[in-house]
Each structure stands twice: as C-alpha cells, then as structure tokens.
Design an enzyme around this catalytic site. Structure first.
Site, PDB file in Angstrom:
ATOM      1  CD  GLN A 185      -2.719   0.998   2.641  1.00  0.00           C
ATOM      2  OE1 GLN A 185      -3.707   0.299   2.590  1.00  0.00           O
ATOM      3  NE2 GLN A 185      -2.364   1.634   3.752  1.00  0.00           N
ATOM      4  CG  ASP A 202       1.088   0.534   5.994  1.00  0.00           C
ATOM      5  OD1 ASP A 202       1.039  -0.699   6.192  1.00  0.00           O
ATOM      6  OD2 ASP A 202       0.137   1.294   6.246  1.00  0.00           O
ATOM      7  CG  ASP A 231      -2.505   0.802  10.838  1.00  0.00           C
ATOM      8  OD1 ASP A 231      -3.400   1.125  11.631  1.00  0.00           O
ATOM      9  OD2 ASP A 231      -2.558   1.103   9.620  1.00  0.00           O
ATOM     10  NE  ARG A 248      -7.251   5.500   9.183  1.00  0.00           N
ATOM     11  CZ  ARG A 248      -7.880   4.473   9.728  1.00  0.00           C
ATOM     12  NH1 ARG A 248      -8.401   4.583  10.940  1.00  0.00           N
ATOM     13  NH2 ARG A 248      -7.977   3.305   9.106  1.00  0.00           N
ATOM     14  CB  SER A 249      -6.492   6.528   2.883  1.00  0.00           C
ATOM     15  OG  SER A 249      -7.544   5.732   3.373  1.00  0.00           O
TER      16      SER A 249
HETATM   17  P1  PGA Z   1      -6.161   3.838   5.905  1.00  0.00           P
HETATM   18  O1  PGA Z   1      -4.637   3.638   5.496  1.00  0.00           O
HETATM   19  O2  PGA Z   1      -6.334   5.196   6.432  1.00  0.00           O
HETATM   20  O3  PGA Z   1      -6.867   3.586   4.599  1.00  0.00           O
HETATM   21  O4  PGA Z   1      -6.455   2.784   6.928  1.00  0.00           O
HETATM   22  C1  PGA Z   1      -3.596   4.071   6.285  1.00  0.00           C
HETATM   23  C2  PGA Z   1      -2.794   2.930   6.833  1.00  0.00           C
HETATM   24  O5  PGA Z   1      -3.090   1.748   6.594  1.00  0.00           O
HETATM   25  O6  PGA Z   1      -1.853   3.191   7.564  1.00  0.00           O
HETATM   26 ZN    ZN Z   2      -1.229   1.078   7.920  1.00  0.00          ZN
END
Ligand code: PGA
Ligand code: ZN
Length: 436
Positions: free
Chosen positions: A181, A261, A329, A383-384
């Site tokens: 990711q 990550d 996480d 956050r994403s």
């Molecule tokens: P998310 O991604 O905000 O979509 O959960 C961020 C992460 O995984 O650290």
């Molecule tokens: Zn993460």
C-alpha cells in the site's frame, strides 16, 4: 530544572480552571475521497473552533465504530447523518450540562454516555469530532497554541517529527497492480524540519520525472503519492533509491530512508499472502523482508504481516525487530488494551497512532504513553480519507514521539498537516527535530 519548573508554573497559570461550552454543532462535510464525514464546531465564550474527522480504507477489524447511515439512497450508504444527529442531540446535551476541568474529563463522560466497548452506539466519528473541537476551542480560549495546550507525555517532551512521505501508493489506495500500500521516504538525517520538508519535496519531484521518463503514469493515489503500473515492491524500492540519490541525498540514516506500509491484511487470505500473483506463506513473507532490508535502506515496516497472523507477527519481530522499526496498525488499532497485550507478548516495537481508530484524544494519548513506557515507538498518522484539518500536526509535536506520516508532500489535505508543522518549526526554533 529551574526553567522547567518556571515554565510549568506559568503554563499552569495560563490555563483556565474549567471550560464552559456554550454550543456544539455538527454537520456533514465531504472528505478527500468524496465520502461524507463529520465536522464539529465547539463554542466557548468568544471562541469557536472546528474539527474534521478522518476516515480509513484499509481499516483494522477492531477499530472503534465509524457510524455510517447505510441509507443506500444517499452516498451509497456512507452518509453520516446519524453521527451528526448524535452530536447535535445527546452529546450536545452532555457537553452543555456542566463545565469541564480537562479534556480527559469530557472524553471519559462521552465514553460513558456511549456505553459500548467500541463506541458503536454514538459513533467514534461523532465522539472524536467533539473531542478534537473541544481541545481546539479550549486552547483558543486559553490563547495557547494547540500543541502546547494538549496533554503531553512525561519523559517525551514536545518535538518536531520526522515526516514520512507516502510518495508511491498501491493496495487499497490506488487502482494499480501493486499489492503493497505505501512506500514512504523519511529524511532521518535532515538537520531540521524545514530541511526534511525540502528533501521530501525534492525527492518527490525527482520521482515524478523518473516515472515519466520510464513511460509510467504520474497520476496520484489517495494519499498523494504516484500510482504507476508497477507490481514488484523491490522494483519500487530501487526506484526510490534512484530518486533519493539523484535528488542529491544519501540513501541512508544520514540522509533519506524508506519506510513501508504493505498493509498486508489486504492481500492475506486463508493463511496465504499474494504479492504480484505469487502465493507466499507467513514465513516466506518474513524471509522476503529479511532480504529487502539488506538490499534497500528500509528503516520501518508497518503491518508487514496481517492483523490476525499472530504467529507471523511474532516471527517477524523475532527475525528483524532488532534491526528495523516494526509498526502495528491494523492489529493494534491505537487501542491501549490491545497494545498492552502486544507489549507483553513481545509483538512489534512501535505502534501507529490514528485518533479515529480509538475515538478520543485521551485514549490516543494513553496508547502513546503506554508505548513510550514500554520503549515502543509511536508514529502519528492521518487516514487515507482526510479533511484539511491539521490537528494531528499539533498532536505529534505535543506528544514528542518524533514521527508522523501524513501522505505525500502534495494535495491540500496532506500538506495542511506538513505546513502546520512548518509554521510551528518556524515559530519555535528551540524545538528539536528527529526520531527519538
Ligand atoms: P487507511 O490507510 O487510512 O486507509 O487505513 C492508512 C494505513 O493503513 O496506515
Ligand atoms: Zn497502515
């Protein structure tokens, strides 16, 4: 010591004995992914402060509940009108019913009013919005910068963090074939925060031209990193090293390093990880990382194995936990009770810190304090799905943990946090920069 006592006393004098909220109001706004989220305004005498609630895509199963309406006629079910009305109803009644001596006091009262383990009744998005807007309003009421007003962590004084720029996106954050990711660059060797920002922006620009020269797309993923049609994580790491060195930095501790990550819960199914079409066992993953950290300047790996792969987490920690930071996480969810067990079991050596995973600032700081006391690192994170709210910039300075990830040095909702850190750095040259 004397100065410390003096500044402690003068700070105490500055802060109000109690805070009387005169109004609380929430409404629905749109986040960086065109999904609704909650914005809360808190008013105190002569002061009005607003906070926007973030939202993730690759969420951990044990995160506090983000209340979504489920009404398929609005935003495909993602509306947050229930959370909004919980703020404007029950939470407002509570907040206006008395005055509050501290953030912890109001947070605990909201947790109690919700009455569930996971904030599933009123919604973590409702409760967190009030927690953040209250803190910001109280800091303004006290005419104190938010980072100075927020509760800190004993033994971890305020500090400017190493920014971890997510410059190349894959997984749930981009439509490309890349399973990992996030590929981040961290200017560990920068002399100060402003120079770290400069390194991030320069490497990002260099990466863009390298991608373009290779005939790749330079379109962006959810967190502002590029999202080219690359598949292999090793190929991306090699490209990052090229971008770092051709921007004039050393690819090492004295310059810029790589943080990953993979968010591996997203490509883990029935005990098997699928990376670029290849099926890997948990121990194959551990061996892959063991090789990657030798071949590339990687200093931190988050969610290297899946949230429910307990044996994998233990094996990964035993294999490389003494050489790199291993951040939990999805498995930790910023939850003090979960992190406590992980520390006892020797799993990971750091925790990601996301305010909306747990739903109040008080519990967030509690999780960080627990990590600090156990010698675990803490990386504050966006956050994403984000808003232009820069709250976490003040949080990371206040708690002095020394690291933050909040996307690429691009896109308004990401640079809002970095630019707030630049503002704090400029006004406070006395603050140290860097990892703890
Ligand atoms: P998310 O991604 O905000 O979509 O959960 C961020 C992460 O995984 O650290
Ligand atoms: Zn993460």
């Amino acid at each position: 010591m004397l100065t410390q006592v003096a500044s402690f006393l003068s700070r105490e004098r500055l802060l109000a004995m109690s805070y009387t909220v005169t109004n609380v109001h929430a409404h629905e706004i749109i986040d960086s992914r065109a999904k609704p989220t909650v914005e809360v305004a808190v008013e105190m005498e002569g002061v009005r402060a607003v906070a926007g609630v973030p939202s993730g895509a690759s969420t951990g199963a044990r995160e506090a509940v983000e209340l979504r309406d489920g009404d398929m006629n609005r935003f495909g079910g993602a509306g947050v009108l229930t959370a909004v009305s919980n703020v404007n109803g029950e939470l407002r009644d509570l907040v206006l019913s008395r005055s509050w001596e501290s953030l912890a006091e109001i947070d605990r009262a909201m947790i109690e009013l919700d009455g569930t383990e996971n904030k599933g009744r009123l919604g973590a998005n409702a409760i967190l919005g009030v927690s953040m807007a209250f803190a910001r309003a109280a800091s303004q009421y006290d005419r104190t910068a938010l980072w100075k007003w927020l509760p800190g962590i004993e033994g971890q004084p305020p500090r400017l963090p190493v920014p971890c720029f997510n410059v190349l996106n894959g997984g749930a954050h981009a439509p490309n074939p890349l399973d990992f990711q996030e590929f981040m660059i961290s200017p560990l060797g920068a002399p100060n925060f402003a120079e770290a920002m400069r390194a991030g922006a320069e490497v990002y620009a260099k990466l863009k031209s390298l991608l373009a020269a290779g005939g790749h797309s330079t379109g962006l993923g959810d967190e502002g990193g590029f999202a080219p049609d690359l598949e292999s994580p090793e190929e991306v790491c090699a490209l990052l090293v090229e971008a770092i060195t051709s921007a004039g930095y050393s690819a090492g501790r004295d310059g810029v390093m790589i943080a990953l990550d993979p968010a591996s819960s997203e490509f883990y199914d029935g005990g098997t990880y699928t990376v670029s079409g290849e099926k890997l066992s948990s121990s194959d993953m551990v061996s892959r990382y063991e090789k990657m950290i030798v071949d590339y300047p990687i200093w931190s790996i988050e969610d290297g194995v899946a949230e429910n792969d307990d044996e994998g987490w233990k094996a990964l920690t035993d294999a490389i936990g003494d050489r790199v930071q291993l951040v939990g996480d999805d498995n930790f969810c910023t939850n003090p009770a979960i992190i406590k067990r992980a520390i006892e079991n020797g799993v990971a050596n750091a925790s990601l810190i996301k305010v909306n995973q747990i739903g109040t600032l008080t519990e967030t700081i509690e999780a960080m304090t627990m990590c600090h006391e156990a010698g675990y690192g803490q990386m504050v994170s966006h956050r994403s799905g984000e808003t232009p709210d820069s709250f976490i910039a003040d949080l990371v300075v206040a708690t002095g943990c020394g690291q933050i990830k909040t996307g690429a040095p691009a896109r308004g909702e990401r640079i809002a946090k970095y630019n707030r850190l630049l503002e704090i750095a400029d006004a406070h040259p006395e603050l140290s920069y860097g990892l703890r």
